[in-house]
Design a protein around this motif. Structure first.
Motif, mmCIF file in Angstrom:
data_model
loop_
_atom_site.group_PDB
_atom_site.id
_atom_site.type_symbol
_atom_site.label_atom_id
_atom_site.label_comp_id
_atom_site.label_asym_id
_atom_site.label_seq_id
_atom_site.Cartn_x
_atom_site.Cartn_y
_atom_site.Cartn_z
ATOM 1 N N ILE A 171 -31.417 22.755 19.348
ATOM 2 C CA ILE A 171 -32.292 22.347 20.457
ATOM 3 C C ILE A 171 -32.509 20.832 20.411
ATOM 4 N N ALA A 172 -32.735 20.302 19.187
ATOM 5 C CA ALA A 172 -32.952 18.856 19.060
ATOM 6 C C ALA A 172 -31.748 18.093 19.604
ATOM 7 N N ARG A 173 -30.551 18.539 19.235
ATOM 8 C CA ARG A 173 -29.346 17.839 19.699
ATOM 9 C C ARG A 173 -29.236 17.924 21.233
ATOM 10 N N ALA A 174 -29.500 19.124 21.785
ATOM 11 C CA ALA A 174 -29.400 19.284 23.246
ATOM 12 C C ALA A 174 -30.394 18.363 23.962
ATOM 13 N N VAL A 175 -31.625 18.258 23.405
ATOM 14 C CA VAL A 175 -32.632 17.394 24.045
ATOM 15 C C VAL A 175 -32.183 15.932 23.973
ATOM 16 N N VAL A 176 -31.746 15.511 22.767
ATOM 17 C CA VAL A 176 -31.338 14.111 22.599
ATOM 18 C C VAL A 176 -30.151 13.793 23.510
ATOM 19 N N GLU A 177 -29.217 14.721 23.582
ATOM 20 C CA GLU A 177 -28.045 14.464 24.434
ATOM 21 C C GLU A 177 -28.396 14.439 25.907
ATOM 22 N N SER A 178 -29.395 15.234 26.288
ATOM 23 C CA SER A 178 -29.796 15.185 27.703
ATOM 24 C C SER A 178 -30.525 13.863 28.003
ATOM 25 N N HIS A 179 -30.880 13.121 26.952
ATOM 26 C CA HIS A 179 -31.437 11.765 27.129
ATOM 27 C C HIS A 179 -30.346 10.716 26.930
ATOM 28 N N ARG A 180 -29.104 11.140 26.945
ATOM 29 C CA ARG A 180 -27.933 10.282 26.726
ATOM 30 C C ARG A 180 -27.971 9.617 25.342
ATOM 31 N N GLY A 181 -28.589 10.309 24.397
ATOM 32 C CA GLY A 181 -28.667 9.774 23.046
ATOM 33 C C GLY A 181 -27.791 10.573 22.102
ATOM 34 N N LYS A 182 -27.943 10.296 20.796
ATOM 35 C CA LYS A 182 -27.094 10.953 19.786
ATOM 36 C C LYS A 182 -27.938 11.297 18.582
ATOM 37 N N ILE A 183 -27.621 12.419 17.962
ATOM 38 C CA ILE A 183 -28.316 12.741 16.721
ATOM 39 C C ILE A 183 -27.256 12.993 15.652
ATOM 40 N N THR A 184 -27.407 12.301 14.517
ATOM 41 C CA THR A 184 -26.423 12.456 13.443
ATOM 42 C C THR A 184 -27.152 12.665 12.121
#
Ligand code: ADP
Length: 471
Positions: free
Chosen positions: A437-450
């Motif tokens: 969910i965290a990744r989906a939220v960050v990606e919907s903000h055009r961001g990245k989580i690593t």
């Protein structure tokens, strides 16, 4: 498609051929008739010339017979010489029963010194010409002060026969050529469509159960090959989506099955005999826990599916990232202090502003902090920093927990994925959905989580988001 193409091909070819033939025929017909007229003019002028020089003599026709005008279509010319009133003085012998007359208006015109052409279709008494008639020239002539009219005639049959032969040729040749072109077009289009047909057949054999099959790509690199290549890429993507979907369905049902089985077992056992009020309460409390787990799974899945299909409406507003992170930390501090964990926050001096959904971003950091606390040993420290450059903001959350083996670093973002160490901890509320969910939220903000981690050395999660006001 093939029939249409053949029809269009034959139609265009036929129309072009007909137009071309009509033009060719009319040019040819005009030229032949003009040639006939020029022969008549040559003959008549030559007779006029003779009259002018020698006057009217009976031998004149013998002289005329010698006139040799090269002409394809007229085998013979007939001559008549009339006086100024139109009475015939001399005429070719062949014209025995036929005579070529002159109308008053033509006579008047010739008397003015002009030659006049006419086509006469009256039938010949002696079969000198057929129903096509004769072409005539009325030509002025003079000797001394006497005026004469020279009439030269050529039967039209030769020219007209040639033209009708030509027409006949066209009537047969054009339909035959069109038919021939249609057959050639049909065969040609069959050759051209064979690869398309093969492609269709290959495509038809690919079904949801058979997505691993691929279309044959011929090595020529033509349009069909490119089409097959692109379709193969599309099937690749479809196969991938299918795999993910299948995996997801089986994972989801598996995850839902466990709490449901526990619930059912507990209820069945409880119902086997009468229980005290305390026993019922205890069972219901256990039941509630399982129901909450089920609810979390369903809510998590719903959220993920909405995020992934862009059906979630993000509240887009200016968000101060320092504020979001400190807010998440303060919400998690009670949980941390229960394990005597210290969360150290290092925020930048300036505000980092991003455009996004404040609540959902806060939840991302809460989730990461929750994991960090969950997987850290009692009394350890979590470091949370907020920084960035002119393009992006970066939030890192670092713990000194067990870390994540390298082989699992990417997998932890998958739905329901939990590392073995987290399973063995027996945490009933570890669903394996938080990071997806965290990744989906960050990606919907055009961001990245690593994530950066080594087993035994703790983990560091990095969230980067595009910013609108740089530090
Ligand atoms: P959950 O925490 O509910 O199990 P997550 O999706 O948040 O689900 O995390 C997936 C898995 O990633 C966890 O089960 C755990 O194995 C691993 N993981 C996540 N965060 C950490 C962390 N800070 N340290 C070690 N492992 C972690």
């Amino acid at each position: 498609m093939r029939a249409k193409l053949t029809l269009a091909f034959a139609g265009i070819f036929g129309a072009t051929l007909i137009i071309f033939s009509v033009i060719l025929y009319s040019i040819f017909a005009n030229q032949s008739r003009d040639e006939l007229d020029s022969v008549l003019l040559a003959v008549a002028s030559s007779v006029s010339e003779t009259i002018k020089e020698t006057g009217i003599k009976t031998e004149i026709l013998d002289q005329i017979e010698d006139i040799n005008v090269p002409f394809t279509y007229a085998s013979w010319e007939y001559i008549e010489i009339m006086d100024a009133s139109g009475n015939i003085i001399i005429r070719s012998e062949e014209l025995a029963a036929d005579s070529l007359t002159i109308s008053p208006d033509v006579r008047e015109e010739v008397m003015k010194g002009n030659e006049v052409y006419r086509t006469v279709t009256v039938p010949s008494e002696d079969n000198l010409w057929d129903e096509n008639g004769v072409r005539l020239i009325y030509h002025p002539a003079a000797h001394a002060k006497e005026k004469y009219i020279v009439v030269a005639a050529v039967p039209l049959s030769n020219v007209e026969n040639q033209l009708s032969n030509l027409r006949l040729l066209f009537y047969f040749a054009i339909p035959f050529t069109i038919l021939f072109s249609a057959v050639v077009g049909w065969l040609f289009s069959r050759r051209a469509y064979t690869p398309v047909k093969q492609l269709i057949a290959a495509l038809e054999s690919i079904t949801a159960q058979n997505l691993s099959a691929r279309l044959p790509v011929n090595p020529s690199g033509d349009e069909i090959a490119r089409l097959a290549g692109e379709l193969n890429k599309m099937i690749d993507r479809l196969e991938n989506s299918f795999k993910v979907l299948k995996q997801f369905t089986s994972d989801a049902s598996h995850e839902l099955k466990t709490p449901l089985t526990i619930l059912r077992g507990e209820i069945e056992v409880t119902l086997q005999k009468a229980r005290t009020k305390d026993e019922y309460q205890s069972v219901l409390r256990d039941n509630l826990e399982e129901v909450s787990r089920l609810q979390s799974i369903v809510e998590g899945l719903l959220m993920l599916s909405k995020l992934e299909t862009d059906r979630i409406i993000l509240q887009k507003e200016r968000v101060n990232l320092n504020e979001v992170v400190t807010d998440a930390v303060s919400k998690m501090s009670a949980l941390a202090s229960r394990k005597r964990i210290r969360i150290k926050v290092v925020v930048g001096q300036t505000f980092l502003t991003v455009i996004g959904d404040q609540k959902k971003l806060t939840n991302v950091f809460i989730n990461l902090l929750d994991n960090a606390i969950k997987y850290s040993d009692e009394g350890s420290e979590i470091l949370c920093t907020v920084g960035g450059n002119s393009e992006k903001a970066e939030v890192t959350i670092r713990d000194r927990g067990p870390g994540i083996p390298e082989s699992e670093l990417e997998k932890i973002f998958e739905r329901f994925y939990r590392t073995d160490s987290s399973r063995t901890r027996g945490d009933s509320f570890s669903l394996g959905l938080g990071l997806s969910i965290a990744r989906a939220v960050v990606e919907s903000h055009r961001g990245k989580i690593t994530v950066r981690s080594k087993a035994g050395e703790g983990s560091e999660f990095i969230v980067s988001l595009p910013i609108i006001i740089p530090p």
